[in-house]
Scaffold this motif. Sequence first.
Motif, PDB file in Angstrom:
ATOM      1  N   ALA A   1       0.736  -1.242  -0.140  1.00 46.25           N
ATOM      2  CA  ALA A   1       0.050  -0.092  -0.148  1.00 46.25           C
ATOM      3  C   ALA A   1       0.856   1.404  -0.045  1.00 46.25           C
ATOM      4  CB  ALA A   1      -0.938   0.045   1.314  1.00 46.25           C
ATOM      5  N   ALA A   2       1.890   0.909   0.542  1.00 50.46           N
ATOM      6  CA  ALA A   2       2.907   2.393   0.490  1.00 50.46           C
ATOM      7  C   ALA A   2       3.660   2.446  -0.827  1.00 50.46           C
ATOM      8  CB  ALA A   2       3.779   2.030   1.711  1.00 50.46           C
ATOM      9  N   TRP A   3       3.652   1.651  -1.636  1.00 50.64           N
ATOM     10  CA  TRP A   3       4.215   1.645  -3.050  1.00 50.64           C
ATOM     11  C   TRP A   3       3.383   2.003  -4.112  1.00 50.64           C
ATOM     12  CZ3 TRP A   3       9.416   1.775  -3.573  1.00 50.64           C
ATOM     13  CH2 TRP A   3       9.928   1.506  -4.884  1.00 50.64           C
ATOM     14  N   PRO A   4       2.841   3.253  -4.206  1.00 55.84           N
ATOM     15  CA  PRO A   4       1.641   3.440  -5.015  1.00 55.84           C
ATOM     16  C   PRO A   4       2.128   3.098  -6.664  1.00 55.84           C
ATOM     17  CG  PRO A   4       2.535   5.470  -4.630  1.00 55.84           C
ATOM     18  CD  PRO A   4       3.070   4.237  -3.632  1.00 55.84           C
ATOM     19  N   CYS A   5       1.001   2.882  -7.288  1.00 56.45           N
ATOM     20  CA  CYS A   5       1.467   2.675  -8.977  1.00 56.45           C
ATOM     21  C   CYS A   5       1.625   3.865  -9.590  1.00 56.45           C
ATOM     22  CB  CYS A   5       0.282   1.758  -9.502  1.00 56.45           C
ATOM     23  SG  CYS A   5      -1.198   2.630  -9.263  1.00 56.45           S
ATOM     24  N   ALA A   6       1.981   3.835 -10.856  1.00 58.81           N
ATOM     25  CA  ALA A   6       2.074   5.011 -11.573  1.00 58.81           C
ATOM     26  C   ALA A   6       0.846   5.629 -11.825  1.00 58.81           C
ATOM     27  CB  ALA A   6       3.042   4.526 -12.905  1.00 58.81           C
ATOM     28  N   LEU A   7      -0.123   4.883 -12.099  1.00 54.51           N
ATOM     29  CA  LEU A   7      -1.291   5.544 -12.362  1.00 54.51           C
ATOM     30  C   LEU A   7      -1.795   6.292 -11.305  1.00 54.51           C
ATOM     31  CD1 LEU A   7      -3.827   5.803 -14.528  1.00 54.51           C
ATOM     32  CD2 LEU A   7      -4.780   3.683 -13.459  1.00 54.51           C
ATOM     33  N   LEU A   8      -1.779   5.823 -10.189  1.00 56.60           N
ATOM     34  CA  LEU A   8      -2.016   6.735  -9.134  1.00 56.60           C
ATOM     35  C   LEU A   8      -1.107   7.897  -8.902  1.00 56.60           C
ATOM     36  CD1 LEU A   8      -3.278   7.280  -6.241  1.00 56.60           C
ATOM     37  CD2 LEU A   8      -1.890   5.933  -5.283  1.00 56.60           C
ATOM     38  N   HIS A   9       0.231   7.828  -8.988  1.00 60.52           N
ATOM     39  CA  HIS A   9       0.990   9.259  -9.403  1.00 60.52           C
ATOM     40  C   HIS A   9       0.397  10.131 -10.460  1.00 60.52           C
ATOM     41  CE1 HIS A   9       4.495   8.226  -6.868  1.00 60.52           C
ATOM     42  NE2 HIS A   9       4.179   7.006  -6.934  1.00 60.52           N
TER      43      HIS A   9
ATOM     44  N   VAL B   1      -0.727  14.012  -9.594  1.00 54.68           N
ATOM     45  CA  VAL B   1      -0.298  15.155 -10.339  1.00 54.68           C
ATOM     46  C   VAL B   1      -1.377  15.999 -10.969  1.00 54.68           C
ATOM     47  CG1 VAL B   1       1.098  15.906 -12.585  1.00 54.68           C
ATOM     48  CG2 VAL B   1       2.042  14.199 -10.749  1.00 54.68           C
ATOM     49  N   LEU B   2      -2.202  15.130 -11.669  1.00 52.87           N
ATOM     50  CA  LEU B   2      -3.407  16.061 -12.200  1.00 52.87           C
ATOM     51  C   LEU B   2      -4.312  16.354 -10.875  1.00 52.87           C
ATOM     52  CD1 LEU B   2      -5.230  16.475 -14.746  1.00 52.87           C
ATOM     53  CD2 LEU B   2      -6.288  14.239 -14.053  1.00 52.87           C
ATOM     54  N   ALA B   3      -4.359  15.992  -9.965  1.00 50.46           N
ATOM     55  CA  ALA B   3      -5.144  16.591  -8.722  1.00 50.46           C
ATOM     56  C   ALA B   3      -4.390  17.848  -8.318  1.00 50.46           C
ATOM     57  CB  ALA B   3      -5.429  15.689  -7.683  1.00 50.46           C
TER      58      ALA B   3
ATOM     59  N   PRO C   1      -7.323  23.836 -10.239  1.00 55.00           N
ATOM     60  CA  PRO C   1      -7.046  25.188 -10.032  1.00 55.00           C
ATOM     61  C   PRO C   1      -7.732  25.455  -8.480  1.00 55.00           C
ATOM     62  CG  PRO C   1      -8.803  24.845 -11.483  1.00 55.00           C
ATOM     63  CD  PRO C   1      -8.099  23.623 -11.504  1.00 55.00           C
ATOM     64  N   THR C   2      -8.309  24.354  -7.899  1.00 52.08           N
ATOM     65  CA  THR C   2      -8.849  24.716  -6.558  1.00 52.08           C
ATOM     66  C   THR C   2      -8.807  23.283  -5.728  1.00 52.08           C
ATOM     67  OG1 THR C   2     -10.994  24.033  -7.002  1.00 52.08           O
ATOM     68  CG2 THR C   2     -10.721  26.312  -7.270  1.00 52.08           C
ATOM     69  N   ALA C   3      -8.589  23.463  -4.485  1.00 50.91           N
ATOM     70  CA  ALA C   3      -8.617  22.349  -3.760  1.00 50.91           C
ATOM     71  C   ALA C   3      -9.748  21.404  -3.823  1.00 50.91           C
ATOM     72  CB  ALA C   3      -8.501  22.556  -2.194  1.00 50.91           C
ATOM     73  N   ALA C   4     -11.024  22.131  -4.098  1.00 47.94           N
ATOM     74  CA  ALA C   4     -12.182  21.292  -4.309  1.00 47.94           C
ATOM     75  C   ALA C   4     -12.173  20.352  -5.919  1.00 47.94           C
ATOM     76  CB  ALA C   4     -13.504  21.958  -4.493  1.00 47.94           C
ATOM     77  N   GLY C   5     -11.361  20.907  -6.738  1.00 40.03           N
ATOM     78  CA  GLY C   5     -11.074  20.377  -7.995  1.00 40.03           C
ATOM     79  C   GLY C   5     -10.048  19.014  -7.820  1.00 40.03           C
TER      80      GLY C   5
ATOM     81  N   LEU D   1     -12.051  16.395  -6.453  1.00 37.34           N
ATOM     82  CA  LEU D   1     -12.872  15.735  -7.075  1.00 37.34           C
ATOM     83  C   LEU D   1     -12.139  14.775  -8.189  1.00 37.34           C
ATOM     84  CD1 LEU D   1     -15.853  15.659  -8.298  1.00 37.34           C
ATOM     85  CD2 LEU D   1     -15.196  17.668  -9.962  1.00 37.34           C
ATOM     86  N   VAL D   2     -10.902  15.134  -8.464  1.00 35.94           N
ATOM     87  CA  VAL D   2      -9.870  14.134  -9.408  1.00 35.94           C
ATOM     88  C   VAL D   2      -9.777  13.040  -8.589  1.00 35.94           C
ATOM     89  CG1 VAL D   2      -7.812  14.019 -10.373  1.00 35.94           C
ATOM     90  CG2 VAL D   2      -8.942  16.095 -10.746  1.00 35.94           C
ATOM     91  N   MET D   3      -9.349  13.179  -7.501  1.00 33.44           N
ATOM     92  CA  MET D   3      -9.041  11.950  -6.467  1.00 33.44           C
ATOM     93  C   MET D   3     -10.124  11.035  -6.223  1.00 33.44           C
ATOM     94  SD  MET D   3      -5.977  12.033  -6.534  1.00 33.44           S
ATOM     95  CE  MET D   3      -5.728  10.485  -5.529  1.00 33.44           C
ATOM     96  N   THR D   4     -11.293  11.610  -6.241  1.00 36.27           N
ATOM     97  CA  THR D   4     -12.595  10.739  -5.909  1.00 36.27           C
ATOM     98  C   THR D   4     -12.908  10.265  -7.181  1.00 36.27           C
ATOM     99  OG1 THR D   4     -13.463  12.669  -4.401  1.00 36.27           O
ATOM    100  CG2 THR D   4     -14.932  11.217  -5.331  1.00 36.27           C
ATOM    101  N   ALA D   5     -12.872  10.786  -8.328  1.00 33.57           N
ATOM    102  CA  ALA D   5     -13.166   9.985  -9.552  1.00 33.57           C
ATOM    103  C   ALA D   5     -12.076   9.053  -9.841  1.00 33.57           C
ATOM    104  CB  ALA D   5     -12.919  11.143 -10.732  1.00 33.57           C
ATOM    105  N   PHE D   6     -10.796   8.905  -9.285  1.00 32.81           N
ATOM    106  CA  PHE D   6      -9.876   8.099  -9.500  1.00 32.81           C
ATOM    107  C   PHE D   6     -10.260   6.953  -8.544  1.00 32.81           C
ATOM    108  CE2 PHE D   6      -6.165   5.953  -7.700  1.00 32.81           C
ATOM    109  CZ  PHE D   6      -5.599   5.330  -9.173  1.00 32.81           C
ATOM    110  N   ALA D   7     -10.685   7.261  -7.403  1.00 30.42           N
ATOM    111  CA  ALA D   7     -11.166   6.233  -6.501  1.00 30.42           C
ATOM    112  C   ALA D   7     -12.403   5.395  -7.050  1.00 30.42           C
ATOM    113  CB  ALA D   7     -11.304   6.737  -5.223  1.00 30.42           C
TER     114      ALA D   7
END
Length: 109
Positions: free
Chosen positions: A14-22, A26-28, A32-36, A39-45
């Motif tokens: 779990a401590a060694w994240p995959c490249a897709l997570l990285h 980076v996209l998150a 432009p905002t913390a909420a954005g 949202l990116v990380m929520t969509a990834f999840a």
Amino acid sequence: NSAARPALAGALWAAWPCALLHSALVLAALAPTAAGGALVMTAFAWASVPGVLGWVGMGRLHQMLGRRGVAVNQAAWQAAALRMAGALMLALAALGWLGYAPSPLFCDT
């Protein structure tokens, strides 16, 4: 001691994240905002859920068959579980492409 070994391996995995997570991180970070970014990380999840559910579901089925005395080839079972998880992800992607998003988070423009 034997129970601690898998727990340690899981914690290290779990401590060694995959490249897709990285790339999602980076996209998150570039949002432009913390909420954005959230949202990116929520969509990834949410996009990761089908694969995880498919993999876990196949593992539970394997355990259930093992308890009933059914002999299963481990390598073939793992290959089938991987295919099942991929098929579930493709099916949900197709639903999203057709406009039937599983959540209002996706394609909400």
